[in-house]
Design an enzyme around this catalytic site. Structure first.
Site, PDB file in Angstrom:
ATOM      1  N   ASP A   1      17.109  63.144  59.774  1.00 39.97           N
ATOM      2  CA  ASP A   1      17.232  64.475  59.188  1.00 39.97           C
ATOM      3  C   ASP A   1      18.002  64.392  57.861  1.00 39.97           C
ATOM      4  OD1 ASP A   1      16.913  67.212  59.080  1.00 39.97           O
ATOM      5  OD2 ASP A   1      17.478  67.507  61.173  1.00 39.97           O
TER       6      ASP A   1
ATOM      7  N   ASP B   1      11.634  74.817  59.954  1.00 39.67           N
ATOM      8  CA  ASP B   1      11.628  74.475  61.376  1.00 39.67           C
ATOM      9  C   ASP B   1      10.719  75.434  62.135  1.00 39.67           C
ATOM     10  OD1 ASP B   1      13.597  72.691  60.752  1.00 39.67           O
ATOM     11  OD2 ASP B   1      15.088  73.531  62.118  1.00 39.67           O
TER      12      ASP B   1
END
Ligand code: GLA
Length: 406
Positions: free
Chosen positions: A158, A215
């Site tokens: 990430d 997301d």
């Protein structure tokens, strides 16, 4: 030899000659990731059934193997955020939360491998993960080595708590350390998701897949926002995809709470048209059979996994109807076969849609064998100008494969 030819054709389509060459992810990765369904639930005292713990991953791995997911192609299970302890160990190495992962990560990786699955892990390039656990910054080599020693086969790295410059340097550097371990590790980057003007030439050289948008959440709105983003930006995004390097529109939420049966089919269809990684995030312990059936639809999965690896596109919108097309095998000289998803964005009744294959760009004079991939009905043979009518449910999809006839 045939496969090589197919890969070369796909590389030419993609227009990028210098892709990442770790030999992995020649078709979009398939697996299971904890995040969308289980998030950062670390409360194993009050919610031991759902918390992020070794038990959760062992149960899911068992179900993936026993319930047909592995056979269908979902061959990887991955941790996401919140598996770590808040401190590194005395040697400066990462360690899992000792209460929730008491057996340690190598034991969990072994268990996963014993089920025939690959084992994935989550980390973050920055100082911290998005949920605030230790990141890899300043420890890139140590952490890549640790993951290889632990038996990791896939990593999602990430990008929280890192600057654009740190990402532009750090993602390639971490990839180099992964390569140096000599362990084949699929590399999933969130690098472009944190940048306005990502350097895709570098990203393609570095990563097997990359997140580049919001997301996903457990709702139809979230799914349609992603579908629209990929349609609206297809000229920029579609050419990036090909064997070994994929756009990642995020996890499949099929089987959770936010999608109807028809909407779940739509996510499966459009993700497959997009040559997207098929990464489920669902509780496999209580998934309803109709959603399991969608996730395991081998004919739709075959579209997603088509060896040409060409990302499909939204060909046209007409009223509430969208046509999405993806060129697939078998090919015959310059002619492709096609997967077609006809999507109804309306909210009234099932809509009858009439068209010809020619209108969608299919012109082979030998015709096409047309099959409905979600319905168990016999296919039909059609010439390009033959009329075809399908009925598409609101927020649903009809998915066809049109195979070239010889
Ligand atoms: C980011 C990612 C998500 C998930 C969370 C974990 O938001 O995009 O997929 O990994 O971090 O904190």
């Amino acid at each position: 030899m045939k496969l090589l030819a197919v890969v070369l054709v796909a590389a030419a389509w993609a227009g990028f000659g210098s892709a990442l060459d770790n030999g992995l992810a020649l078709t979009p990765p398939m697996g299971w990731l904890a995040w969308e369904r289980f998030r950062c639930n670390i409360d194993c005292v009050n919610d031991s059934y759902n918390c992020i713990s070794q038990n959760l991953f062992m149960q899911m791995a068992e179900l993936m193997a026993d319930e047909g997911y592995l056979n269908a192609g979902y061959d990887m299970i991955s941790l996401d955020d919140c598996w770590l302890a808040h401190e590194r160990d005395q040697q400066g190495r990462l360690q899992p939360d000792p209460n929730r992962f008491p057996s340690g990560i190598p034991a969990l990786a072994n268990f996963v491998h014993s089920k025939g699955l690959k084992f994935g892990i989550y980390e973050d390039l920055g100082t911290k993960t998005c949920a605030g656990y230790p990141g890899v910054l300043n420890h890139l080599e140590t952490d890549a080595n640790t993951f290889a020693e632990w038996g990791v086969d896939y990593i999602k790295l990430d990008g929280c708590y890192s600057s654009h410059e740190q990402m532009d340097e750090g993602y390639p550097e971490f990839g180099m350390h992964l390569n140096n371990t000599k362990r084949p590790i699929v590399y999933s980057c969130s690098w472009p998701a944190y940048q306005n003007d990502p350097n895709y030439t570098a990203i393609i050289k570095t990563c097997n897949l990359w997140r580049n948008f919001n997301d996903i959440a457990d709702s139809w709105t979230s799914v349609t926002t992603i579908i629209d983003h990929y349609g609206d930006n297809q000229d920029a995004l579609a050419p990036l995809a090909g064997p070994g390097h994929w756009n990642d529109p995020d996890m499949l939420i099929i089987g959770n709470f936010g999608l109807s049966y028809d909407q779940a089919k739509t996510q499966m269809a459009i993700w497959s048209i997009l040559a997207a990684p098929l990464i489920m995030s669902v509780d496999l312990r209580d998934i309803r059979p109709e959603f399991k059936f969608i996730l395991q639809n081998h004919r739709v999965i075959a579209i997603d996994q088509d060896p040409l690896g060409i990302q499909g596109r939204r060909l046209k919108k007409s009223g509430s109807i969208e046509f999405w097309l993806r060129p697939v095998t078998p090919v015959d000289n310059d002619n492709h076969s096609y997967a077609v998803a006809i999507l109804n964005r309306g909210d009234s009744t099932p809509t009858r849609v009439s068209f010809t294959l020619k209108e969608l760009g299919m012109t082979s004079a030998k015709g096409y064998w047309v099959e409905d991939l979600f319905e168990e009905v016999v296919g039909i043979s059609l010439m390009p100008s033959d009329p075809l009518t399908v009925s598409v449910n609101p927020s649903g999809v009809v998915m066809l494969k049109c195979s070239l006839l010889k």
